[in-house]
Design a protein around this motif. Structure first.
Motif, PDB file in Angstrom:
ATOM      1  N   ARG A 202      36.137  29.798  42.454  1.00  0.00           N
ATOM      2  CA  ARG A 202      34.955  30.085  41.649  1.00  0.00           C
ATOM      3  C   ARG A 202      35.370  30.880  40.413  1.00  0.00           C
ATOM      4  N   ASP A 203      34.463  30.919  39.454  1.00  0.00           N
ATOM      5  CA  ASP A 203      34.765  31.642  38.224  1.00  0.00           C
ATOM      6  C   ASP A 203      35.015  33.126  38.474  1.00  0.00           C
ATOM      7  N   ASP A 204      34.237  33.706  39.410  1.00  0.00           N
ATOM      8  CA  ASP A 204      34.399  35.135  39.657  1.00  0.00           C
ATOM      9  C   ASP A 204      35.637  35.456  40.478  1.00  0.00           C
ATOM     10  N   MET A 205      36.369  34.437  40.925  1.00  0.00           N
ATOM     11  CA  MET A 205      37.615  34.651  41.657  1.00  0.00           C
ATOM     12  C   MET A 205      38.835  34.320  40.806  1.00  0.00           C
ATOM     13  N   ARG A 206      38.617  34.114  39.515  1.00  0.00           N
ATOM     14  CA  ARG A 206      39.717  33.750  38.625  1.00  0.00           C
ATOM     15  C   ARG A 206      40.050  34.887  37.671  1.00  0.00           C
ATOM     16  N   MET A 207      41.292  34.918  37.234  1.00  0.00           N
ATOM     17  CA  MET A 207      41.751  35.908  36.268  1.00  0.00           C
ATOM     18  C   MET A 207      42.393  35.198  35.090  1.00  0.00           C
ATOM     19  N   GLU A 208      42.153  35.744  33.922  1.00  0.00           N
ATOM     20  CA  GLU A 208      42.855  35.225  32.755  1.00  0.00           C
ATOM     21  C   GLU A 208      44.353  35.454  32.907  1.00  0.00           C
ATOM     22  N   THR A 209      45.137  34.603  32.259  1.00  0.00           N
ATOM     23  CA  THR A 209      46.587  34.704  32.393  1.00  0.00           C
ATOM     24  C   THR A 209      47.099  36.069  31.953  1.00  0.00           C
ATOM     25  N   TRP A 210      46.571  36.583  30.839  1.00  0.00           N
ATOM     26  CA  TRP A 210      47.047  37.879  30.358  1.00  0.00           C
ATOM     27  C   TRP A 210      46.694  38.997  31.333  1.00  0.00           C
ATOM     28  N   GLY A 247      52.050  51.776  30.258  1.00  0.00           N
ATOM     29  CA  GLY A 247      50.609  51.695  30.066  1.00  0.00           C
ATOM     30  C   GLY A 247      49.808  52.819  30.675  1.00  0.00           C
ATOM     31  N   ASP A 248      50.458  53.882  31.158  1.00  0.00           N
ATOM     32  CA  ASP A 248      49.714  54.979  31.779  1.00  0.00           C
ATOM     33  C   ASP A 248      48.779  55.661  30.790  1.00  0.00           C
ATOM     34  N   ALA A 249      49.274  55.934  29.598  1.00  0.00           N
ATOM     35  CA  ALA A 249      48.450  56.624  28.605  1.00  0.00           C
ATOM     36  C   ALA A 249      47.248  55.779  28.207  1.00  0.00           C
ATOM     37  N   ALA A 250      47.432  54.469  28.079  1.00  0.00           N
ATOM     38  CA  ALA A 250      46.337  53.594  27.665  1.00  0.00           C
ATOM     39  C   ALA A 250      45.273  53.481  28.755  1.00  0.00           C
ATOM     40  N   VAL A 251      45.691  53.462  30.027  1.00  0.00           N
ATOM     41  CA  VAL A 251      44.742  53.319  31.126  1.00  0.00           C
ATOM     42  C   VAL A 251      43.865  54.557  31.272  1.00  0.00           C
ATOM     43  N   ASN A 252      44.433  55.724  31.000  1.00  0.00           N
ATOM     44  CA  ASN A 252      43.733  56.973  31.276  1.00  0.00           C
ATOM     45  C   ASN A 252      43.064  57.594  30.060  1.00  0.00           C
ATOM     46  N   VAL A 253      42.685  56.785  29.098  1.00  0.00           N
ATOM     47  CA  VAL A 253      41.898  57.280  27.973  1.00  0.00           C
ATOM     48  C   VAL A 253      40.455  57.438  28.434  1.00  0.00           C
ATOM     49  N   PRO A 254      39.881  58.638  28.365  1.00  0.00           N
ATOM     50  CA  PRO A 254      38.500  58.827  28.826  1.00  0.00           C
ATOM     51  C   PRO A 254      37.524  57.908  28.100  1.00  0.00           C
ATOM     52  N   GLN A 255      36.686  57.241  28.875  1.00  0.00           N
ATOM     53  CA  GLN A 255      35.617  56.364  28.371  1.00  0.00           C
ATOM     54  C   GLN A 255      36.121  55.114  27.648  1.00  0.00           C
ATOM     55  N   GLN A 256      37.439  54.891  27.631  1.00  0.00           N
ATOM     56  CA  GLN A 256      37.953  53.685  26.990  1.00  0.00           C
ATOM     57  C   GLN A 256      37.802  52.514  27.961  1.00  0.00           C
ATOM     58  N   SER A 257      36.739  51.762  27.832  1.00  0.00           N
ATOM     59  CA  SER A 257      36.425  50.611  28.694  1.00  0.00           C
ATOM     60  C   SER A 257      36.161  51.044  30.133  1.00  0.00           C
ATOM     61  N   HIS A 258      35.988  52.351  30.372  1.00  0.00           N
ATOM     62  CA  HIS A 258      35.726  52.796  31.743  1.00  0.00           C
ATOM     63  C   HIS A 258      34.383  52.269  32.238  1.00  0.00           C
ATOM     64  N   ASN A 259      33.383  52.293  31.376  1.00  0.00           N
ATOM     65  CA  ASN A 259      32.060  51.826  31.793  1.00  0.00           C
ATOM     66  C   ASN A 259      32.092  50.359  32.191  1.00  0.00           C
ATOM     67  N   THR A 260      32.876  49.559  31.470  1.00  0.00           N
ATOM     68  CA  THR A 260      32.981  48.131  31.799  1.00  0.00           C
ATOM     69  C   THR A 260      33.628  47.942  33.158  1.00  0.00           C
ATOM     70  N   ARG A 261      34.732  48.653  33.420  1.00  0.00           N
ATOM     71  CA  ARG A 261      35.408  48.541  34.714  1.00  0.00           C
ATOM     72  C   ARG A 261      34.501  49.004  35.838  1.00  0.00           C
ATOM     73  N   CYS A 264      31.732  46.353  36.520  1.00  0.00           N
ATOM     74  CA  CYS A 264      32.241  45.143  37.176  1.00  0.00           C
ATOM     75  C   CYS A 264      32.528  45.394  38.649  1.00  0.00           C
ATOM     76  N   VAL A 265      33.143  46.531  38.961  1.00  0.00           N
ATOM     77  CA  VAL A 265      33.430  46.862  40.358  1.00  0.00           C
ATOM     78  C   VAL A 265      32.135  47.055  41.133  1.00  0.00           C
ATOM     79  N   LEU A 266      31.171  47.735  40.528  1.00  0.00           N
ATOM     80  CA  LEU A 266      29.889  47.976  41.200  1.00  0.00           C
ATOM     81  C   LEU A 266      29.163  46.672  41.479  1.00  0.00           C
ATOM     82  N   VAL A 315      30.503  54.820  42.975  1.00  0.00           N
ATOM     83  CA  VAL A 315      31.710  54.051  42.667  1.00  0.00           C
ATOM     84  C   VAL A 315      32.561  54.816  41.662  1.00  0.00           C
ATOM     85  N   LYS A 316      33.833  54.968  41.979  1.00  0.00           N
ATOM     86  CA  LYS A 316      34.768  55.611  41.073  1.00  0.00           C
ATOM     87  C   LYS A 316      35.943  54.670  40.811  1.00  0.00           C
ATOM     88  N   VAL A 317      36.239  54.428  39.559  1.00  0.00           N
ATOM     89  CA  VAL A 317      37.386  53.611  39.174  1.00  0.00           C
ATOM     90  C   VAL A 317      38.435  54.553  38.619  1.00  0.00           C
TER      91      VAL A 317
END
Length: 343
Positions: A202-210, A247-261, A264-266, A315-317
């Protein structure tokens, strides 16, 4: 094979002569011995806790007698809340033991060679049962090695003229070793690699290549293709941290795409819960003051908690790998050990 080949029908591999059978008996004895050693190690880890590694279990923030009632609450909601005022309750401090996998089978499931001619139930998938010994041994050895490297921090450090590890290089090597130890514990959690086994029907079980490439590189602790150029150029993130190749610094930027993640998890969690309990599961309910006066829960449902109680969850990401100079030591020993630092 015993039914198809007559010479094998009465063969007892525990007594049969020949170098091949000697090798088999030696391997079997070695695995049994290693099983005992691993079991002793796991028992030691389970029984030994560290005071600084703990969780706060239970406890409440209490409920004040004066509560502001929102317009969407029921008319008598305010009276209910004022009548249910109670003082805060302290949380219980629970010491934690060191994380380890729970895949090792019991000793009774490793049958002696003499039983290999029987129809014992543990002969079913016997190879998989013995393989758990090898997997747990390798996991234990790597976990111990990473912890030692993090404590020493000088084995891979640059050397000075006299062959001693330089202070700056020693710190950098210690940082890399602790990061690897934290990552190793994180990816060893139950279900951490479940996305690799998902069938893309299904579409929700697929991931983009990148996205798949990025996820696998993070899981394996490899430099990220998308981060190497930024790290080489010395670019900084929005919170002024220098980009690193992992990529540690990029992942842990406060509010950088955090709401989107988070969203989606919720949404995926709500779909899974509703598949089991139906529409009783609510996402981000409005009328929540009766259950949580100071914060809107992400998930709320009646009669699905333990003993048929109401369940309210959040939910916490999070990511256990920080963008600071030091990785939390707790994450190298305890499951989800570094996650509380972000909230």
């Amino acid at each position: 094979m015993r039914q198809l080949h007559a010479p094998f029908r009465d063969l007892d591999v525990s007594k049969a002569p020949g170098s091949d059978f000697d090798e088999l008996r030696a391997a079997h004895d070695r695995l049994k011995k290693e099983h005992g050693e691993i079991t002793a190690t796991w028992k030691e880890w389970d029984d030994k806790t560290k005071a600084e590694y703990f969780d706060l279990v239970g406890g409440t923030t209490g409920r004040p007698p004066e509560v502001e009632v929102e317009p969407w609450d029921e008319p008598d909601e305010g009276e209910k809340l004022r009548a249910s005022a109670r003082p805060p309750e302290p949380a219980t401090r629970v010491a934690l033991s060191r994380f380890r996998p729970h895949t090792l089978v019991e000793a009774k499931e490793l049958l002696p060679l003499a039983e290999f001619t029987s129809k014992h139930e543990f002969l079913h998938q016997a190879q998989r049962r013995f393989t758990t010994v090898v997997h747990n041994r390798n996991w234990r050895d790597l976990a111990v090695e990473l912890a030692k490297e993090g404590s020493a921090g000088s084995r891979s450090a640059p050397r000075g003229k006299k062959g001693k590890a330089q202070a700056k290089g020693r710190e950098r090597a210690r940082h890399a070793a602790w990061r690897e130890a934290v990552r190793f514990v994180a990816v060893s959690q139950d279900g951490a690699g479940a996305f690799l086994n998902a069938i893309p029907m299904r579409d929700d079980m697929r991931m983009e290549t990148w996205a798949m490439r990025l996820s696998v590189q993070r899981r394996l602790g490899l430099p990220l293709d998308v981060a190497c150029q930024a790290a080489a150029a010395g670019k900084k993130t929005r919170n002024k941290k220098i980009h690193d190749e992992f990529g540690d610094a990029a992942v842990n930027v406060p509010q950088q795409s955090h709401n989107t993640r988070h969203k989606c998890v919720l949404q995926r969690l709500i779909l899974a819960l509703r598949a089991a309990w139906g529409t009783a599961v609510r996402m981000e309910p409005k009328g929540h003051l009766g259950q949580s006066y100071n914060k809107q829960p992400d998930v709320d449902a009646c009669n699905i908690g333990r003993g048929g109680k109401r369940f309210s969850g959040d939910v916490k990401v999070v990511c256990p790998l920080t963008s600071g100079g030091e990785h939390g030591r707790k994450g190298a020993f305890v499951a989800f050990g570094n996650t509380e630092a972000f909230y």
